[in-house]
Design a protein around this motif. Structure first.
Motif, PDB file in Angstrom:
ATOM      1  N   MET A 153       0.745  -1.159  -0.039  1.00 16.03           N
ATOM      2  CA  MET A 153      -0.047   0.064   0.019  1.00 16.03           C
ATOM      3  C   MET A 153       0.907   0.999   0.113  1.00 16.03           C
ATOM      4  SD  MET A 153      -3.047   0.844   2.806  1.00 16.03           S
ATOM      5  CE  MET A 153      -2.336   1.039   4.229  1.00 16.03           C
ATOM      6  N   SER A 154       0.740   2.215  -1.015  1.00 18.14           N
ATOM      7  CA  SER A 154       1.434   3.360  -0.954  1.00 18.14           C
ATOM      8  C   SER A 154       0.428   4.592  -1.034  1.00 18.14           C
ATOM      9  CB  SER A 154       2.572   3.215  -2.130  1.00 18.14           C
ATOM     10  OG  SER A 154       2.013   3.351  -3.288  1.00 18.14           O
ATOM     11  N   TYR A 155       1.202   5.610  -0.744  1.00 16.86           N
ATOM     12  CA  TYR A 155       0.642   7.084  -0.845  1.00 16.86           C
ATOM     13  C   TYR A 155       1.303   7.781  -1.771  1.00 16.86           C
ATOM     14  CZ  TYR A 155      -2.148   5.278   3.465  1.00 16.86           C
ATOM     15  OH  TYR A 155      -2.824   4.692   4.232  1.00 16.86           O
ATOM     16  N   GLU A 156       0.871   8.694  -1.941  1.00 15.95           N
ATOM     17  CA  GLU A 156       1.705  10.085  -2.846  1.00 15.95           C
ATOM     18  C   GLU A 156       1.689  11.058  -1.793  1.00 15.95           C
ATOM     19  OE1 GLU A 156       3.275   9.494  -5.823  1.00 15.95           O
ATOM     20  OE2 GLU A 156       2.208   7.439  -5.669  1.00 15.95           O
ATOM     21  N   THR A 204      -7.603   4.821   4.854  1.00 16.61           N
ATOM     22  CA  THR A 204      -8.087   4.893   3.377  1.00 16.61           C
ATOM     23  C   THR A 204      -8.641   3.488   2.936  1.00 16.61           C
ATOM     24  OG1 THR A 204      -6.886   6.973   3.269  1.00 16.61           O
ATOM     25  CG2 THR A 204      -7.659   5.654   1.302  1.00 16.61           C
ATOM     26  N   SER A 206      -2.195  11.640  -0.969  1.00 17.67           N
ATOM     27  CA  SER A 206      -3.298  11.357  -1.601  1.00 17.67           C
ATOM     28  C   SER A 206      -3.056   9.665  -1.540  1.00 17.67           C
ATOM     29  CB  SER A 206      -3.459  11.796  -2.965  1.00 17.67           C
ATOM     30  OG  SER A 206      -2.252  11.591  -3.672  1.00 17.67           O
ATOM     31  N   TYR A 207      -4.411   9.034  -1.986  1.00 14.90           N
ATOM     32  CA  TYR A 207      -4.327   7.689  -1.942  1.00 14.90           C
ATOM     33  C   TYR A 207      -5.396   7.117  -2.872  1.00 14.90           C
ATOM     34  CZ  TYR A 207      -4.926   2.530  -0.558  1.00 14.90           C
ATOM     35  OH  TYR A 207      -4.885   1.398  -0.541  1.00 14.90           O
ATOM     36  N   VAL A 227       3.189   3.473   3.824  1.00 10.94           N
ATOM     37  CA  VAL A 227       2.239   3.480   5.164  1.00 10.94           C
ATOM     38  C   VAL A 227       3.115   3.900   6.455  1.00 10.94           C
ATOM     39  CG1 VAL A 227       1.887   1.319   5.849  1.00 10.94           C
ATOM     40  CG2 VAL A 227       0.193   2.981   6.571  1.00 10.94           C
ATOM     41  N   SER A 239       6.308   8.977  -3.800  1.00  6.69           N
ATOM     42  CA  SER A 239       5.600   7.875  -3.410  1.00  6.69           C
ATOM     43  C   SER A 239       6.323   7.616  -1.943  1.00  6.69           C
ATOM     44  CB  SER A 239       5.674   6.614  -4.130  1.00  6.69           C
ATOM     45  OG  SER A 239       5.022   7.044  -5.357  1.00  6.69           O
TER      46      SER A 239
END
Length: 120
Positions: free
Chosen positions: A1-4, A105, A35-36, A19, A16
């Motif tokens: 799982m990655s976020y920007e 999220t 963001s996700y 978590v 990027s």
């Protein structure tokens, strides 16, 4: 799982993050936006972090919602993604609320029950 994560001062800089990195990077320096799932048609979240507050937007069932901590709808001008924007005062939530929502999220049903939302 990655976020920007994108910062806007002194210039726009996206990256990027995982978590595990998120809590340590969730600081208001450079007014970051996290963001996700924004490449998805549904289930995306955008969190902007400011000194003293956050804003949280959730895309669910093809509709964007604000996370709110108050029903106050008086418009307030903020700097969002490096640009001036007007938001309802009630959607300027505590910074820790923004982080808690961001960490949840992937669990949209829980997000919808744990927080109050209003249509954008």
């Amino acid at each position: 799982m990655s976020y920007e994560m994108e910062t806007y001062r002194p210039y726009a800089a996206p990256r990027s993050i995982t978590v595990d990195e998120l809590p340590g990077l969730y600081v208001p320096d450079h007014e970051p936006v996290f963001s996700y799932g924004c490449d998805d048609e549904d289930g995306a979240m955008i969190v902007s972090l400011h000194d003293g507050f956050s804003t949280v937007s959730l895309l669910h069932d093809r509709t964007w919602y604000w996370l709110e901590e108050s029903p106050d709808s008086d418009p307030v001008e903020i700097l969002l993604c490096g640009q001036e924007a007007w938001v309802p005062a009630g959607v300027m939530v505590r910074r820790e609320t923004g982080l808690a929502a961001l960490l949840l999220t992937p669990d949209v049903p829980r997000l919808l029950t744990e927080f109050a939302w209003r249509g954008q």
